[in-house]
Motif scaffolding. Structure first.
Motif, short mmCIF file in Angstrom:
data_model
loop_
_atom_site.label_atom_id
_atom_site.label_comp_id
_atom_site.label_asym_id
_atom_site.label_seq_id
_atom_site.Cartn_x
_atom_site.Cartn_y
_atom_site.Cartn_z
N VAL A 13 0.17 4.13 0.99
CA VAL A 13 -0.07 5.00 2.15
C VAL A 13 0.78 4.57 3.34
N ASP A 14 0.70 3.30 3.70
CA ASP A 14 1.39 2.87 4.91
C ASP A 14 2.44 1.79 4.65
N CYS A 67 -4.33 -0.73 0.04
CA CYS A 67 -4.97 -1.85 0.72
C CYS A 67 -6.46 -1.49 0.88
N CYS A 77 0.84 -1.19 0.00
CA CYS A 77 0.00 0.00 0.00
C CYS A 77 0.88 1.25 0.00
N HIS A 91 -7.30 1.64 3.12
CA HIS A 91 -7.03 2.97 2.58
C HIS A 91 -7.85 3.27 1.34
ZN LIG Z 1 -2.95 0.90 3.37
#
Ligand SMILES: [Zn+2]
Length: 119
Positions: A82-83, A101, A80, A104
């Protein structure tokens, strides 16, 4: 994770999209050319817009597919953005070009829905 499998799927998709975009643009051109001069200009505009819009959606998807192929090369595919957490493999099976994911993706959609004015 079987990266090769995803690479093959993405490459096939890239190919398909590229051909479809060419066809859509071509058929838009033909539609416009075939319109008799006396026909309603607004109908022509509408047809033109529709075909180009279709091609635009495919272009956006093509960009995502290419970005995913690049992530395979970079070794960040399946994570992902984002993270950095792993993207569910089932999700990748369904949408191999995704960069988020489930968590998100849902957050993103909620944010988008909040910013979309309701009529
Ligand atoms: Zn994520």
């Amino acid at each position: 994770m079987d990266l090769d499998k995803f690479r093959r799927r993405l490459l096939a998709l890239e190919d398909e999209l590229r051909q479809r975009i060419e066809r859509e643009v071509e058929s838009a051109r033909q539609t416009i050319d075939e319109q008799p001069a006396a026909s309603d200009q607004s109908v022509v505009d509408e047809l033109k817009e529709e075909s180009f819009l279709l091609a635009d959606n495919d272009r956006a998807l093509l960009a995502q597919v290419r970005a995913a192929l690049k992530r395979i090369e970079d070794g960040t595919f399946g994570r992902c953005v984002v993270d950095g957490g792993p993207i569910e493999e089932k999700r990748l099976e369904a949408v191999p070009w995704t960069q988020y994911c489930v968590k998100h993706q849902e957050q993103l959609e909620q944010t988008a829905a909040l910013h979309t004015p309701k009529l």
